[in-house]
Structure formats: C-alpha cells, structure tokens
Motif scaffolding. Sequence first.
Motif, PDB file in Angstrom:
ATOM      1  N   ASP A  32      -6.521  51.832  49.125  1.00 34.83           N
ATOM      2  CA  ASP A  32      -6.673  51.615  50.324  1.00 34.83           C
ATOM      3  C   ASP A  32      -5.578  50.680  51.062  1.00 34.83           C
ATOM      4  O   ASP A  32      -5.585  49.714  51.458  1.00 34.83           O
ATOM      5  N   LEU A  33      -4.273  51.481  50.928  1.00 36.05           N
ATOM      6  CA  LEU A  33      -3.187  50.934  50.957  1.00 36.05           C
ATOM      7  C   LEU A  33      -2.439  51.560  52.073  1.00 36.05           C
ATOM      8  O   LEU A  33      -2.265  52.966  52.080  1.00 36.05           O
ATOM      9  N   THR A  34      -1.801  50.647  53.075  1.00 40.13           N
ATOM     10  CA  THR A  34      -0.654  51.600  53.959  1.00 40.13           C
ATOM     11  C   THR A  34       0.835  51.146  53.620  1.00 40.13           C
ATOM     12  O   THR A  34       0.927  49.824  53.518  1.00 40.13           O
ATOM     13  N   LEU A  35       1.604  51.916  53.636  1.00 38.89           N
ATOM     14  CA  LEU A  35       3.103  51.508  53.433  1.00 38.89           C
ATOM     15  C   LEU A  35       3.655  51.991  54.868  1.00 38.89           C
ATOM     16  O   LEU A  35       3.601  53.254  55.235  1.00 38.89           O
ATOM     17  N   ARG A  36       4.768  51.176  55.134  1.00 38.01           N
ATOM     18  CA  ARG A  36       5.427  51.446  56.311  1.00 38.01           C
ATOM     19  C   ARG A  36       6.810  51.126  56.136  1.00 38.01           C
ATOM     20  O   ARG A  36       7.213  49.942  55.871  1.00 38.01           O
ATOM     21  N   TYR A  37       7.906  52.100  56.559  1.00 38.95           N
ATOM     22  CA  TYR A  37       9.190  51.998  56.387  1.00 38.95           C
ATOM     23  C   TYR A  37       9.708  52.159  57.653  1.00 38.95           C
ATOM     24  O   TYR A  37      10.094  53.507  58.161  1.00 38.95           O
ATOM     25  N   PRO A  38      10.411  51.153  58.234  1.00 40.42           N
ATOM     26  CA  PRO A  38      11.298  51.455  59.463  1.00 40.42           C
ATOM     27  C   PRO A  38      12.684  51.930  58.943  1.00 40.42           C
ATOM     28  O   PRO A  38      13.430  51.364  58.186  1.00 40.42           O
ATOM     29  N   VAL A  39      13.152  52.929  59.551  1.00 39.79           N
ATOM     30  CA  VAL A  39      14.494  53.685  59.272  1.00 39.79           C
ATOM     31  C   VAL A  39      15.221  53.873  60.694  1.00 39.79           C
ATOM     32  O   VAL A  39      14.651  54.382  61.468  1.00 39.79           O
ATOM     33  N   LYS A  40      16.440  53.362  60.710  1.00 38.70           N
ATOM     34  CA  LYS A  40      17.317  53.715  61.764  1.00 38.70           C
ATOM     35  C   LYS A  40      17.887  54.941  61.719  1.00 38.70           C
ATOM     36  O   LYS A  40      18.486  55.529  60.607  1.00 38.70           O
ATOM     37  N   ILE A 114       7.889  55.175  59.475  1.00 43.28           N
ATOM     38  CA  ILE A 114       7.366  56.218  58.488  1.00 43.28           C
ATOM     39  C   ILE A 114       6.055  55.373  57.840  1.00 43.28           C
ATOM     40  O   ILE A 114       6.260  54.437  57.118  1.00 43.28           O
ATOM     41  N   SER A 115       4.779  55.800  58.105  1.00 40.95           N
ATOM     42  CA  SER A 115       3.721  55.334  57.611  1.00 40.95           C
ATOM     43  C   SER A 115       2.911  56.160  56.919  1.00 40.95           C
ATOM     44  O   SER A 115       2.584  57.238  56.970  1.00 40.95           O
ATOM     45  N   MET A 116       2.557  55.715  55.664  1.00 38.36           N
ATOM     46  CA  MET A 116       1.586  56.403  54.876  1.00 38.36           C
ATOM     47  C   MET A 116       0.401  55.621  54.236  1.00 38.36           C
ATOM     48  O   MET A 116       0.572  54.586  54.077  1.00 38.36           O
ATOM     49  N   TYR A 117      -0.435  56.317  54.407  1.00 35.87           N
ATOM     50  CA  TYR A 117      -1.712  55.768  53.812  1.00 35.87           C
ATOM     51  C   TYR A 117      -2.368  56.527  52.469  1.00 35.87           C
ATOM     52  O   TYR A 117      -2.531  57.873  52.302  1.00 35.87           O
ATOM     53  N   PHE A 118      -2.774  55.634  51.799  1.00 38.67           N
ATOM     54  CA  PHE A 118      -3.399  56.199  50.333  1.00 38.67           C
ATOM     55  C   PHE A 118      -4.610  55.668  50.167  1.00 38.67           C
ATOM     56  O   PHE A 118      -4.958  54.300  49.830  1.00 38.67           O
ATOM     57  N   GLU A 135      17.347  45.549  54.919  1.00 39.96           N
ATOM     58  CA  GLU A 135      16.755  46.786  54.651  1.00 39.96           C
ATOM     59  C   GLU A 135      15.454  46.434  53.930  1.00 39.96           C
ATOM     60  O   GLU A 135      15.405  46.054  53.029  1.00 39.96           O
ATOM     61  N   LYS A 136      14.058  46.739  54.588  1.00 41.64           N
ATOM     62  CA  LYS A 136      12.914  46.259  54.080  1.00 41.64           C
ATOM     63  C   LYS A 136      11.800  47.137  54.653  1.00 41.64           C
ATOM     64  O   LYS A 136      11.893  47.734  55.679  1.00 41.64           O
ATOM     65  N   GLY A 137      10.639  47.338  54.023  1.00 41.42           N
ATOM     66  CA  GLY A 137       9.577  47.966  54.253  1.00 41.42           C
ATOM     67  C   GLY A 137       8.350  46.938  54.325  1.00 41.42           C
ATOM     68  O   GLY A 137       8.362  45.563  54.264  1.00 41.42           O
ATOM     69  N   TYR A 138       7.000  47.489  54.529  1.00 38.37           N
ATOM     70  CA  TYR A 138       5.983  46.624  54.541  1.00 38.37           C
ATOM     71  C   TYR A 138       4.740  47.306  53.920  1.00 38.37           C
ATOM     72  O   TYR A 138       4.667  48.577  53.898  1.00 38.37           O
ATOM     73  N   PHE A 139       3.813  46.479  53.488  1.00 37.88           N
ATOM     74  CA  PHE A 139       2.426  47.212  53.114  1.00 37.88           C
ATOM     75  C   PHE A 139       1.368  46.371  53.746  1.00 37.88           C
ATOM     76  O   PHE A 139       1.511  45.282  53.685  1.00 37.88           O
ATOM     77  N   ALA A 140       0.104  46.944  54.031  1.00 37.84           N
ATOM     78  CA  ALA A 140      -1.012  46.307  54.534  1.00 37.84           C
ATOM     79  C   ALA A 140      -2.294  46.926  53.702  1.00 37.84           C
ATOM     80  O   ALA A 140      -2.207  47.971  53.337  1.00 37.84           O
ATOM     81  N   TYR A 141      -3.143  45.986  53.518  1.00 36.08           N
ATOM     82  CA  TYR A 141      -4.357  46.658  52.825  1.00 36.08           C
ATOM     83  C   TYR A 141      -5.121  47.266  54.186  1.00 36.08           C
ATOM     84  O   TYR A 141      -5.340  46.670  55.175  1.00 36.08           O
TER      85      TYR A 141
END
Length: 386
Positions: A32-40, A114-118, A135-141
């Motif tokens: 139940d995890l979302t990953l999000r990566y901002p990319v220029k 780019i957001s991915m949900y698992f 450069e960094k990304g994010y995760f969220a429950y």
Amino acid sequence: MTANNPKYSKWVACWGSATSITRRTEITYSKDLTLRYPVKICFKGSKLRFRFSNLTGTEDVTVTKAFCAKSGANEYKPLAITKDSSKSFTIPAGKEIESDELPIEVAAGDTVEISMYFAGFTQMNAGTALLTNLEKGYFAYGDWAESKELPDDLSMSTNIFYFLNTIDVFTEEKNHALICYGDSITCLSWPNFLSERAFKNGNGNVSIIRRAVCGTRILRQYDCITYQAYGLKGSKRFPIESKVAGASGIIIHHGINDIIHPVGVEVNKFRPWSDMPTVQDLIDGVKKIYVEPARKMGLKVWSATLLPIFGWRTYNEDREKVRKEFNEWLRTSKDFDGCIDFDKAVRDSKKCESFAADCDSGDHLHPSEKACQLMADEVPSCLIEF
C-alpha cells in the motif's frame, strides 16, 4: 502540435539512473505504497516512454498503477502509464521492461512527476541511492498516485529511486544523450551540475544520463549478501546500462573501488588480496569491457581520471602508485576521444595525492559539493555543445 509532428523524429533519453540492490540489510517489503519522482525534462517533445527495472529483484514486482503529470500546471492531469495497454503491469525478477508510448507535450524545463502505486506486498530490492541533494523522490503510505499533493503526515522524501530507470522523449533530431558511467562518486552531484550547465550554457540539446552504482568495480563483484549492494561488475553492468536512446558519447569514471577494496582475508574474508588489480589489469578491463563495446555502438568515449585517496582508511603507497599510473594511461591513451582530468581539478597543488582542503567531503574519498562543481566545469564544452 501533434505526436506525428515531423519536427520530432527520434527517441532520446532525457533522464536516467542505474539499478542495484538497494539495501545491505534484510530484504525489505512494502505494501500500500506510493512512490513519486519529479524529473526535469531537458528537451521539448511530443511523447514519453519509461523503462522500469527489477534487475536485482528476486521476485516479480507488480505496479498496480502508474501515472505521469506535469508539475506546477494550472490543472493537475495525471496520465496513465501503461504496458501492453494495461494500467497494471509486472516487472519480472531480474528484468527490465519498457512502457507503452505516452502522448504528452513537454517543453524544455518542464518537470514531470512519475507516480507508482503498489497495492500488494512488494520486494523493494531494485533501485539506486543517489548521494546528492539536487535530486530526490518521495514515498507515501496509501494510494496517492493520482493526487496532486502527497499528505504531509504520511509521506517522506527518499534518495532511493526504486524501479524507475530511464525516461525517453520523442524529440528533435538535433538532441543527444551523454552517459556518465561510474560508482558512488558519479552518484554525487557532478552529473547534476553538468546537466545544469548543458541546459543553461550549452546549446540545450544534450541530456546527462547517470549510470552509477555505489561500490561497483570494473573487474569484480561481491556475490555475498554482505556487499550485495555494491552491484554488478563492469562486464555485467555495461551491456545493460549503455543502452541509452539517442546517446552519442559516454564519460567513464570507474576503477577506484578496484584499488581500495582488497584488504586480505585475514581482515575481511570477502576482500582477498587476489582481487587487487595491476595497472595492466585495469587498462585491459577498461578497453575490453567499456571502450570496445562503446565503439561498436558508435559512441565517443571519454576517460576521466580517478580522484585522490590520501587519508582514506585503506590508503597506502602501493594503491597510490596504481592510481597514478592508471590515471596517466587515462590521460594519454589514444583509445579515448579525450580525457577529463577530474584528479587535477580537485587535488591539492602541493600534495597531489590529496584533495584540496575544500574539495574533500571529509572521508578522503568522495568529493565535496564544491569539488563536484569543479568536476562538472572540467568537462569540455564540446561534449555539451553540439
């Protein structure tokens, strides 16, 4: 402008990372995890495609859904990233896959997220840790893949880029990609500074694609779980990581770990002295593993000298001799189109085996942020001004 606009004629990578085992502890699972990566995005284009990697995973990974959206747009419009027209897709263990093409107009300087949900239990064993604050990304429950904002109380930033490996843009013929290939030093900020330089001060038609894994060596790899995260050896990495759409050249900055790792089995059973290369071993490895395959792909190949290591915990005069002699070959060999002398850019002018005082990150192996800027400045303009 449509996806069939004749101005756009080819695919070029506009962002890239590498893939390794992400952790040196127990295998980690998420649910139940979302990953999000901002990319220029550095080029304008009419569509994107995405490479996802589970190269070092031992279990298949199912992406429940994935989306791409322009950051900062007046209206947040997440577009589904699909594979074989399916919004849910699986990345097989040990494999990489490429998405369907996603029609989306992008301009140079746009940031896409780019957001991915698992939804199910997911083995988090394939990705790369970047050692830069640029450069960094994010995760969220929870499932926030289509949401404009991630909830503050359920999300955190991360420097690990899981599964997302490369983004290509369908763009103009003039655009090219430059690969930066290496280890933890290339996981630092110098490729980011070079990317900024190419975007602002170049002709704006060269992307910088980072292919770097902390701890990797040219000639050897660790097959024990203690050092799994140190990645694959060059002969296994390079055929995978050199596949970059629209690439015209590559900078190879690799080999310091081959020199500093061996300590003898009486100190560490996994780091025998038999792993210690001669200068000729390194030369032969670079030529066979990197230069020859790169030439067959039509790439220009630039060497980059190894940085100082005086003060590092395994430093000794024998290692320093190997480093200096290898660097001299990198500077003078006709096997390359040129040499980028990172060593000269960051070393102490009076004590060449050491970093200059403000160029040492503090561990006597990795460069400081100032040194990373100097390294980016050292790259010849011809590599970013086609």
